[in-house]
Design a protein around this motif. Sequence first.
Motif, PDB file in Angstrom:
ATOM      1  N   PRO A  32      -4.623  -0.388   8.631  1.00 54.70           N
ATOM      2  CA  PRO A  32      -3.610  -1.291   8.085  1.00 54.70           C
ATOM      3  C   PRO A  32      -3.009  -0.796   6.772  1.00 54.70           C
ATOM      4  O   PRO A  32      -1.811  -0.977   6.525  1.00 54.70           O
ATOM      5  N   ALA A  33      -3.827  -0.164   5.926  1.00 51.12           N
ATOM      6  CA  ALA A  33      -3.301   0.299   4.640  1.00 51.12           C
ATOM      7  C   ALA A  33      -2.302   1.435   4.846  1.00 51.12           C
ATOM      8  O   ALA A  33      -1.362   1.596   4.072  1.00 51.12           O
TER       9      ALA A  33
ATOM     10  N   GLY B  59     -10.545  -1.568   9.823  1.00 47.42           N
ATOM     11  CA  GLY B  59     -10.342  -2.718   8.957  1.00 47.42           C
ATOM     12  C   GLY B  59      -9.635  -2.396   7.661  1.00 47.42           C
ATOM     13  O   GLY B  59      -9.123  -3.285   6.993  1.00 47.42           O
ATOM     14  N   LEU B  60      -9.602  -1.116   7.279  1.00 47.70           N
ATOM     15  CA  LEU B  60      -8.978  -0.795   5.999  1.00 47.70           C
ATOM     16  C   LEU B  60      -7.955   0.332   6.095  1.00 47.70           C
ATOM     17  O   LEU B  60      -6.783   0.139   5.773  1.00 47.70           O
TER      18      LEU B  60
ATOM     19  N   PRO C  54      -4.755   3.789  -1.888  1.00 49.15           N
ATOM     20  CA  PRO C  54      -5.236   3.830  -3.275  1.00 49.15           C
ATOM     21  C   PRO C  54      -6.760   3.792  -3.340  1.00 49.15           C
ATOM     22  O   PRO C  54      -7.390   3.074  -2.556  1.00 49.15           O
TER      23      PRO C  54
ATOM     24  N   GLN D 291       6.894  -5.104   6.318  1.00 48.51           N
ATOM     25  CA  GLN D 291       7.877  -5.840   5.519  1.00 48.51           C
ATOM     26  C   GLN D 291       7.256  -7.132   4.999  1.00 48.51           C
ATOM     27  O   GLN D 291       7.416  -7.500   3.844  1.00 48.51           O
ATOM     28  N   ARG D 292       6.520  -7.807   5.878  1.00 47.02           N
ATOM     29  CA  ARG D 292       5.908  -9.072   5.529  1.00 47.02           C
ATOM     30  C   ARG D 292       4.835  -8.874   4.459  1.00 47.02           C
ATOM     31  O   ARG D 292       4.603  -9.746   3.626  1.00 47.02           O
ATOM     32  N   TRP D 293       4.161  -7.749   4.484  1.00 48.68           N
ATOM     33  CA  TRP D 293       3.074  -7.506   3.535  1.00 48.68           C
ATOM     34  C   TRP D 293       3.539  -6.805   2.262  1.00 48.68           C
ATOM     35  O   TRP D 293       2.724  -6.448   1.416  1.00 48.68           O
ATOM     36  N   GLY D 294       4.845  -6.592   2.158  1.00 47.85           N
ATOM     37  CA  GLY D 294       5.351  -5.937   0.950  1.00 47.85           C
ATOM     38  C   GLY D 294       4.897  -4.505   0.812  1.00 47.85           C
ATOM     39  O   GLY D 294       4.746  -3.994  -0.282  1.00 47.85           O
ATOM     40  N   GLN D 295       4.652  -3.835   1.952  1.00 49.12           N
ATOM     41  CA  GLN D 295       4.123  -2.469   1.907  1.00 49.12           C
ATOM     42  C   GLN D 295       5.184  -1.432   2.197  1.00 49.12           C
ATOM     43  O   GLN D 295       4.868  -0.252   2.282  1.00 49.12           O
TER      44      GLN D 295
ATOM     45  N   THR E 256      -8.754   2.367  -5.391  1.00 53.16           N
ATOM     46  CA  THR E 256      -9.314   1.037  -5.659  1.00 53.16           C
ATOM     47  C   THR E 256      -9.454   0.242  -4.365  1.00 53.16           C
ATOM     48  O   THR E 256     -10.449  -0.443  -4.137  1.00 53.16           O
ATOM     49  N   LEU E 257      -8.434   0.355  -3.515  1.00 51.84           N
ATOM     50  CA  LEU E 257      -8.463  -0.365  -2.246  1.00 51.84           C
ATOM     51  C   LEU E 257      -9.598   0.166  -1.366  1.00 51.84           C
ATOM     52  O   LEU E 257     -10.309  -0.600  -0.715  1.00 51.84           O
TER      53      LEU E 257
END
Lengths: 291, 270
Positions: free
Chosen positions: B183-184, B179-180, B159, B264-268, B161-162
């Motif tokens: 992972p995103a 760093g972004l 996104p 899964q842990r990050w809700g992604q 914004t991210l």
Amino acid sequence: MGRLPPQNQPAAGDGPPPLAVEHVTLRYQTDAGTVTAVEDVSFTIDAGERLALLGPSGCGKSTLLRAVAGFLKTSSGEIRLHGAPVRAPGPDRMVVFQEFDQLLPWRTVAGNIAFALRRARGLGRAESFERARDWAGRVGLGGFADAYPHTLSGGMKQRCAIARAFAVQPAILLMDEPFAALDALSRRRMQDELLALCEETGATCLFVTHAIDEALHVGTRVLVMTPHPGRIGAEYAVPDAARQRGTPDFGRLEMEIQQRIFGAALPEAKTAASLPARTDAHHRVEVTHNV
Amino acid sequence: MSESTLSTSARPAPFTVGPRARRLVILVGLALIWESYARWLGNSLLLPSFLETLVALWENLRNGELPERVRASLGILLTGYGIGIGLAAIITALAALSRWGESLLGLLTAMFNPLPAIALLPVALLWFGVGASSLVFVIVHSVLWPLALACHAGFRAVPPTLRMAGRNIGLTGPSYVVGLLIPAALPSILSGLRLGWAFAWRTLIAAEMVFGASAREGGLGWFIFVNRSQLETANVFAGLLTVILIGLAVESLVFATLNRLTVQRWGQEA
């Protein structure tokens, strides 16, 4: 708790202001041609001041904030931070966005704040997490420091983003309608809490909003922008007495700004003072656009 | 996980089974069908029964033939997979950081993604001769393009914004990617890795069968090929079963674990 380093908050009247926007024009290309979003806008923000940039959707206020943040280049004019021209984004201008997805989903609340501190302030891991936990507590997220963003409500995500911005202790805080996507009750509470944080830290702020009551409550000064293209229409100083909702000073100033925005006072304007200003403003803005 | 919470909150049904139990039941059912059909057919040259296959599998595991073949195959597979991941990382990083890189990636994937790895074998043979290098080459080809495509799609879907939030706290260049963006984009990257693994496995087995004939250190594909020509059908099936078992193990141990620990842990999860 760490205070602002000296270079970030010079005493008032000492050197160039934290933010100076000088004759800035912002244009962008679309398929239909060149659109001028902001035209020849100038203002300065002094240390400790909170400037509310108020205007209807599409008046270019968010575009202007993004240019200040360094995400957009100015077509002409200059934006200066403590006298130095802005060229790129940086943590000396921390932004709180309206959207909830501004947090890194793979980091916890404390992790998000700590990561910003590590990157922006060069702090070590332990110290950044210590400060991050402290800031999470200050925005009421003490019990959620180890929670991942997807488990939080919208209001809590915004609290985390605000904590992240404050923790970095930037030269100026940029807030792009941070509460616009929240429900009315949360919004009111967050406005009060933000105001308390600002007054406590003496932070310098540029706050973009389309709500008159929010601008008056949060800002020490209000700039009204008019659309197509975005220009500064009027400026109001908000005395402390006019900051509290329901006081006569607040009502008077709110009415004055409303009349400034919507031109000659409409007959409803008298009753409008007793109505929630936001819905009223929304409604009227749409009408004027359609005409 | 969501299933177990659902079943505990609902009133207890008499015949509720978890997803693991369900899978086990299906597997046993498939084995039963196989066994009974093979017995009814009565021709172990065409179709050995499930038990015969298990016996052949056990024999070949014990005499060291299969472990040696698996080791040879996995060695080549991991080499090719690793190189493919490395190249995909470089090319998608280029694409993320510059417009030229983006055009390069778009063009290369459009050209090479539809090209079957096996079709490159003759070229590989010309360039690298018969041996491990040729196999690694075709595996790299089969991993690189789908993985690069998945990563790039993942990067593009981050996104705005991210992205701005990342640049706001001072992430630029490599730190922005590591760093972004990575992972995103991890959900897409993980599914690209899964896809790449499956493609690599298929390509390897097929390639080994095509030119494993003159390779001294043959892998699983070679094992299957040789046993077919010797009409050891049970061994052929044991080889196939091994391929399937390794695939299942990697899927449930490596990829499922990675998935659980990250997206899964990050809700992604997409």
